[in-house]
Write a protein that holds these residues in place. Structure first.
Motif, PDB file in Angstrom:
ATOM      1  N   ALA A 274      -8.979   4.488  -5.055  1.00  0.00           N
ATOM      2  CA  ALA A 274      -7.524   4.933  -5.302  1.00  0.00           C
ATOM      3  C   ALA A 274      -7.332   5.824  -6.732  1.00  0.00           C
ATOM      4  O   ALA A 274      -6.692   6.900  -6.679  1.00  0.00           O
TER       5      ALA A 274
ATOM      6  N   TRP B 140       0.200   1.067  -5.005  1.00  0.00           N
ATOM      7  CA  TRP B 140       0.233   1.162  -3.292  1.00  0.00           C
ATOM      8  C   TRP B 140      -0.999   0.225  -2.899  1.00  0.00           C
ATOM      9  O   TRP B 140      -1.376   0.162  -1.811  1.00  0.00           O
TER      10      TRP B 140
ATOM     11  N   LEU C 185      -2.033   5.532   3.363  1.00  0.00           N
ATOM     12  CA  LEU C 185      -2.986   5.420   2.214  1.00  0.00           C
ATOM     13  C   LEU C 185      -3.511   3.921   2.295  1.00  0.00           C
ATOM     14  O   LEU C 185      -4.571   3.511   1.985  1.00  0.00           O
TER      15      LEU C 185
ATOM     16  N   ARG D 118       2.457   6.180   2.021  1.00  0.00           N
ATOM     17  CA  ARG D 118       2.046   4.763   1.469  1.00  0.00           C
ATOM     18  C   ARG D 118       1.612   4.281   2.464  1.00  0.00           C
ATOM     19  O   ARG D 118       0.627   3.471   2.076  1.00  0.00           O
TER      20      ARG D 118
ATOM     21  N   VAL E   8      -4.284   7.974  -5.698  1.00  0.00           N
ATOM     22  CA  VAL E   8      -3.288   7.033  -5.203  1.00  0.00           C
ATOM     23  C   VAL E   8      -2.623   6.083  -6.214  1.00  0.00           C
ATOM     24  O   VAL E   8      -3.246   5.428  -6.960  1.00  0.00           O
TER      25      VAL E   8
END
Length: 384
Positions: A33, A42, A16, A13, A38
């Motif tokens: 994302a 996040w 990213l 996390r 993702v």
């Protein structure tokens, strides 16, 4: 998400989020994302939509074929990825029904992930995407290829502005909606740029002067766009009735350091989905059977008939991004240099702007108008 391939000194996390912070716009972060896989929670700066309120188009649910998910399911470390892996991933996307445009966009997201983060952090030694033959993958669109986004005719643009004007006093937010439509059509800004402007971004020297609006574009690049007097007047008509909410502001609402120009009744920044809803409502108001007596009377006027005629073809397909393409095309057709249009739209390359142009002069001036009649002259009655 467990991705040991991102290193053990930081969580996946954290890694990213570091990558996504490269991009200043939350909408850009969300786009990357989504394409990479993702989790949206996040994404730095992301606020989940209120489930009690109707929103616009929902984001697609993950399919497991996003790059991060695909690598995790195949137990492939980013540092070990070769071009063969990327091509296999693209093939699986194609088999799953992903369009060439979507696959190309997802591939670009992977390339950015490598060049802007993994290589910089020493988590990979090469960018495998750079070795992909995009032409062989049917992902290579030549520079300057006209976009498939539908462009509005000049008369349709006029009809939209007239519709917003005619309805401005008929609803609580009519002046706000009119100002948004005026800026969208009159400047060619992106929808997210339009809803992202703040009060401090607007200035105007005098009542008859042009207005200037600073918009926050892709890649954290700001630019100033000109608001012609009619557009600036529409914005100031809205600002004259814009009311700050009396309730305490929540994060992202007015009362904080950034005060949005366009707000809802609760003080929240207007969402891009609202802009889509405004355009759709304008079209349907003038093209569906009227219920209110005042609307029946309006549709019977010459202005009402004009609006209805030119908005009818847009009713089921209208989209804010078409205004951007329309701005570019109509500006060039009226003699504005393409370089200036490029600056207006905030494009880094002229080739991008050229892709927005639907140059009907090429059609009107085509040699086909001379050749075809000549070939048929003398034996086909309709040929002069």
């Amino acid at each position: 998400m467990t991705l040991a391939v991102l290193g053990e000194d930081k969580t996946a996390r954290e890694r990213l989020q570091e990558f996504l912070r490269v991009y200043a716009s939350v909408n850009t972060r969300l786009a990357y994302a989504t394409d990479l896989g993702v989790p949206l929670e996040w994404v730095p700066g992301y606020t989940p939509p209120d489930p009690t309120r109707r929103r616009g188009r929902r984001r697609a649910e993950p399919t497991g074929l996003e790059w991060l998910n695909w690598c995790a399911s195949n137990e492939i470390r980013f540092a070990d990825v070769r071009v063969e892996h990327v091509e296999r991933w693209l093939a699986e996307l194609a088999d799953a029904g992903y369009s060439d445009a979507t696959r190309g966009r997802m591939l670009s997201a992977v390339s950015a992930f490598y060049t802007k983060y993994l290589l910089r952090e020493g988590l990979a030694t090469r960018n495998p995407v750079s070795l992909v033959d995009r032409r062989a993958q049917h992902l290579n669109k030549p520079a300057g290829t006209p976009s498939t986004t539908k462009r509005w005719s000049f008369q349709a643009c006029r009809a939209l502005l007239m519709a917003a004007y005619l309805l401005a006093e008929r609803s609580r937010d009519g002046r706000r909606d009119r100002a948004m439509v005026e800026i969208l059509v009159g400047t060619g800004v992106r929808a997210d740029e339009l809803v992202g402007v703040n009060l401090a971004d607007y200035r105007r020297a005098g009542p008859n002067d042009i207005g200037v609006l600073r918009v926050h574009g892709k890649g954290g690049k700001d630019r100033e766009v000109a608001l012609a007097p009619p557009v600036a007047d529409a914005l100031e008509d809205y600002l004259a009735v814009r009311v700050e909410p009396a309730v305490p502001a929540l994060p992202g609402q007015v009362g904080t350091a950034t005060r949005p120009i366009f707000i809802t009744s609760t003080g929240k920044r207007v969402h891009t989905s609202h802009l889509q809803a405004v355009l759709t409502r304008l079209c349907r108001t003038f093209t569906e059977p009227p219920k209110a007596p005042w609307l029946r009377d309006l549709l019977a006027t010459p202005d009402g008939e004009f609006v209805a005629t030119h908005l009818a073809p847009l009713r089921d397909t209208i989209h804010p991004h078409s205004a951007r393409h329309s701005y570019a095309t109509h500006a060039v057709e009226r003699g504005v240099p393409p370089r200036q249009v490029q600056r207006d739209l905030g494009h880094s390359a002229l080739a991008t702007t050229e892709g927005y142009l639907h140059d009907e002069d090429n059609v009107r001036n085509s040699a086909a108008h001379e050749l075809a009649p000549a070939l048929h002259r003398g034996w086909l009655a309709t040929s002069a």
